[in-house]
Scaffold this motif. Structure first.
Motif, mmCIF file in Angstrom:
data_model
loop_
_atom_site.group_PDB
_atom_site.id
_atom_site.type_symbol
_atom_site.label_atom_id
_atom_site.label_comp_id
_atom_site.label_asym_id
_atom_site.label_seq_id
_atom_site.Cartn_x
_atom_site.Cartn_y
_atom_site.Cartn_z
ATOM 1 N N ASP A 178 0.832 -1.211 0.000
ATOM 2 C CA ASP A 178 0.000 0.000 0.000
ATOM 3 C C ASP A 178 0.864 1.258 0.000
ATOM 4 O OD1 ASP A 178 -2.591 -0.966 -0.137
ATOM 5 O OD2 ASP A 178 -2.691 -1.357 2.018
ATOM 6 N N LEU A 179 1.895 1.217 0.833
ATOM 7 C CA LEU A 179 2.797 2.362 0.893
ATOM 8 C C LEU A 179 3.522 2.547 -0.437
ATOM 9 C CD1 LEU A 179 4.107 4.638 2.492
ATOM 10 C CD2 LEU A 179 5.803 2.983 3.321
ATOM 11 N N SER A 204 2.366 6.962 -6.714
ATOM 12 C CA SER A 204 1.465 8.038 -7.138
ATOM 13 C C SER A 204 1.893 9.391 -6.586
ATOM 14 C CB SER A 204 0.033 7.736 -6.673
ATOM 15 O OG SER A 204 -0.435 6.546 -7.245
ATOM 16 N N ALA A 205 2.377 9.373 -5.340
ATOM 17 C CA ALA A 205 2.679 10.636 -4.676
ATOM 18 C C ALA A 205 3.792 11.407 -5.351
ATOM 19 C CB ALA A 205 3.044 10.391 -3.209
ATOM 20 N N PHE A 206 4.723 10.685 -5.993
ATOM 21 C CA PHE A 206 5.853 11.357 -6.619
ATOM 22 C C PHE A 206 5.674 11.521 -8.133
ATOM 23 C CE2 PHE A 206 7.631 9.926 -2.635
ATOM 24 C CZ PHE A 206 8.397 11.013 -2.240
ATOM 25 N N ASP A 207 4.467 11.192 -8.622
ATOM 26 C CA ASP A 207 4.208 11.331 -10.051
ATOM 27 C C ASP A 207 3.586 12.696 -10.328
ATOM 28 O OD1 ASP A 207 3.920 10.826 -12.726
ATOM 29 O OD2 ASP A 207 2.034 9.736 -12.492
ATOM 30 N N PHE A 208 4.360 13.749 -10.064
ATOM 31 C CA PHE A 208 3.877 15.107 -10.283
ATOM 32 C C PHE A 208 4.693 15.775 -11.366
ATOM 33 C CE2 PHE A 208 2.853 14.865 -5.586
ATOM 34 C CZ PHE A 208 1.522 14.556 -5.811
ATOM 35 N N ASN A 212 -6.808 10.087 -7.824
ATOM 36 C CA ASN A 212 -5.481 9.774 -7.282
ATOM 37 C C ASN A 212 -5.354 10.219 -5.833
ATOM 38 O OD1 ASN A 212 -4.616 8.624 -9.658
ATOM 39 N ND2 ASN A 212 -3.631 10.484 -10.411
ATOM 40 N N GLU A 213 -5.921 11.380 -5.532
ATOM 41 C CA GLU A 213 -5.833 11.890 -4.164
ATOM 42 C C GLU A 213 -6.563 10.959 -3.203
ATOM 43 O OE1 GLU A 213 -4.599 14.811 -1.272
ATOM 44 O OE2 GLU A 213 -3.955 14.245 -3.290
ATOM 45 N N LEU A 214 -7.719 10.463 -3.622
ATOM 46 C CA LEU A 214 -8.467 9.545 -2.764
ATOM 47 C C LEU A 214 -7.753 8.199 -2.627
ATOM 48 C CD1 LEU A 214 -12.142 10.278 -3.870
ATOM 49 C CD2 LEU A 214 -11.049 10.876 -1.695
ATOM 50 N N GLU A 215 -7.043 7.774 -3.661
ATOM 51 C CA GLU A 215 -6.245 6.548 -3.562
ATOM 52 C C GLU A 215 -5.146 6.700 -2.514
ATOM 53 O OE1 GLU A 215 -4.763 5.400 -7.353
ATOM 54 O OE2 GLU A 215 -6.709 4.749 -8.120
ATOM 55 N N LEU A 216 -4.547 7.877 -2.477
ATOM 56 C CA LEU A 216 -3.526 8.130 -1.460
ATOM 57 C C LEU A 216 -4.133 8.078 -0.057
ATOM 58 C CD1 LEU A 216 -1.477 11.080 -3.009
ATOM 59 C CD2 LEU A 216 -1.309 8.648 -3.445
ATOM 60 N N VAL A 217 -5.322 8.667 0.062
ATOM 61 C CA VAL A 217 -6.011 8.660 1.354
ATOM 62 C C VAL A 217 -6.321 7.223 1.775
ATOM 63 C CG1 VAL A 217 -8.147 9.304 2.541
ATOM 64 C CG2 VAL A 217 -6.976 10.971 1.095
ATOM 65 N N LYS A 218 -6.823 6.412 0.835
ATOM 66 C CA LYS A 218 -7.164 5.019 1.148
ATOM 67 C C LYS A 218 -5.919 4.204 1.518
ATOM 68 C CE LYS A 218 -11.301 5.026 -1.730
ATOM 69 N NZ LYS A 218 -11.940 4.574 -2.992
ATOM 70 N N ALA A 219 -4.803 4.468 0.829
ATOM 71 C CA ALA A 219 -3.559 3.769 1.167
ATOM 72 C C ALA A 219 -3.142 4.086 2.597
ATOM 73 C CB ALA A 219 -2.455 4.165 0.187
ATOM 74 N N LEU A 241 -1.832 16.070 -2.383
ATOM 75 C CA LEU A 241 -1.636 15.932 -0.935
ATOM 76 C C LEU A 241 -2.361 17.011 -0.141
ATOM 77 C CD1 LEU A 241 2.135 14.952 -0.884
ATOM 78 C CD2 LEU A 241 0.193 13.489 -0.341
ATOM 79 N N ILE A 242 -3.622 17.220 -0.525
ATOM 80 C CA ILE A 242 -4.394 18.244 0.178
ATOM 81 C C ILE A 242 -5.428 17.632 1.116
ATOM 82 C CG2 ILE A 242 -6.353 18.572 -1.420
ATOM 83 C CD1 ILE A 242 -5.722 21.608 -1.204
#
Length: 409
Positions: free
Chosen positions: A243-244, A250-254, A265-272, A302-303
């Motif tokens: 998960d991490l 995703s977090a570094f794909d900016f 994508n933001e919600l996927e980060l939240v779920k992870a 990351l908001i």
């Protein structure tokens, strides 16, 4: 005689300067962003022309000279074709009101010959650099003046030298004035562009710094959660590590220039993140989602995750019973996306709420204040916080829906 002529011209020049400076002071910084900019420019320069023509240097009952060329030329060059045509029509209408005489004929002939050339060069003027703009303005001014002198010479039947002598002071004052106003306007625009560039760079640097704070903050807490499971539940720790990994991918794909992600994508980060925390806190942590928005809408990255983390760690897990955090994302009809993070945890007092929103360089955490700063930098608005001790906390904010990302290449 020549001193009186200079005084009359200077009076016209003062009136022009007042109106031009009014435009510079109140509208230059918002240039290109005010939808009424060209209308306001046309009105101010039109008023300048009317004042100049109302206070002319009078050589005879039907022979008047004024500095209308200055607002006419500058208004056309900076305002475009519409402004130039409007000012030309205004001049002819004013001359008609004064009376049909030789002055009307010379004015009309001068405009018919010179304005097409000025409008043609306006396109080159807008694309030119500062030095070239000043040169174009001066060349067009001299051209207009020579056309005006020639028109008077042809229509009135006076000797060319006599007409030139009458217009000599007029031409000198016009050249100096156009040189001054054009140079001033270009200098002001250049200063505004540099200032906006510095502000943009400062904003980008601060946003980059705030984002760099967020990533280590999350990683530190996530790795601690995984480490706590390694001995007792290694398989679960492995799942959470994946998960991490998904989060990091995703977090570094900016994109560096377009630092935006999608709601999906933001919600996927939240779920992870929540998967990691639920493994640690078990039944004490409940999460509800209420999402009704296009998942491809672009938002700042990351908001949400830091706000969800605050709700879980400081709101729910501050007591033994835990609780529920609700994540709501709604898209309104007016192209606004509303975000709400609500928990039924311990809540906080009004004093505590105000305290955590205050800037404090000594604090190492990021939380609410950090997110609020990012929103302020990006959209000029902050988050809102409602909280009551023993009841819970609600954090909400609205942002404009960014353009939908394009699919395919």
């Amino acid at each position: 005689m020549s001193i009186n002529i200079v005084k009359d011209f200077l009076l016209q020049l003062v009136l022009i300067a007042v109106l031009i400076f009014t435009y510079q002071i109140f509208f230059s910084e918002r240039s290109g962003r005010n939808k009424y900019e060209k209308f306001i420019l046309s009105v101010l320069f039109g008023l300048s022309i009317l004042l100049c023509m109302s206070l002319p240097v009078v050589f005879s009952s039907d022979y008047r000279v004024d500095l209308r060329i200055i607002p006419l030329l500058l208004g056309t060059l900076y305002g475009g074709w519409g402004t130039g045509i409007f000012l030309s029509v205004l001049i002819i209408l004013y001359r008609l009101c004064v009376g049909v005489d030789l002055g009307l004929y010379t004015t009309t002939l001068t405009l018919l010959i010179s304005m097409p050339v000025i409008l043609l060069f306006q396109k080159f003027f807008t694309k030119a650099e500062k030095k070239q703009r000043i040169q174009i303005a001066l060349i067009l001014l001299v051209f207009y003046s020579l056309v005006g002198i020639t028109s008077v010479w042809v229509i009135r039947g006076l000797s060319f030298m006599a007409v030139f002598q009458v217009h000599f002071i007029h031409m000198i004052i016009s050249v100096v004035s156009v040189l001054f106003f054009t140079s001033l306007n270009e200098t002001i625009k250049e200063m505004i562009r540099k200032n906006q560039k510095l502000q943009s760079e400062a904003k980008d640097a601060e946003i980059a710094f705030l984002r760099s704070q967020i990533k280590p903050h999350f990683l530190y807490n996530a790795l601690n959660s995984i480490a706590a499971l390694c001995n007792d539940e290694p398989h679960k720790a492995e799942e959470l590590t994946l998960d991490l990994s998904k989060y990091l991918r995703s977090a570094f794909d900016f994109n560096q220039l377009e630092s935006l992600t999608t709601i999906e994508n933001e919600l996927e980060l939240v779920k992870a993140y929540i998967n990691i925390e639920k493994a640690r806190f078990g039944a004490r942590l409940c999460v509800e989602y209420d999402v009704d928005a296009n998942p491809d809408i672009l938002i700042p990255p990351l908001i949400l995750q830091p706000l969800v983390e605050n709700a879980i760690r400081h709101g729910l897990m501050s007591n033994l019973r835990g609780g529920t955090v609700t994540i709501s994302v709604k898209q309104a009809a007016d192209a606004v996306v509303s975000f709400v993070i609500e928990d039924n945890g311990c809540g906080m007092s009004e004093m505590r709420r105000d305290e955590i929103m205050k800037p404090d360089v000594k604090k190492k955490g990021i939380g609410l204040r950090n997110i609020s700063q990012r929103l302020q930098l990006l959209y000029g608005k902050s988050i809102s916080v409602e909280s009551a001790e023993g009841v819970g906390t609600k954090i909400f904010f609205d942002i404009p829906a960014r353009p939908i990302k394009q699919s395919g290449g």
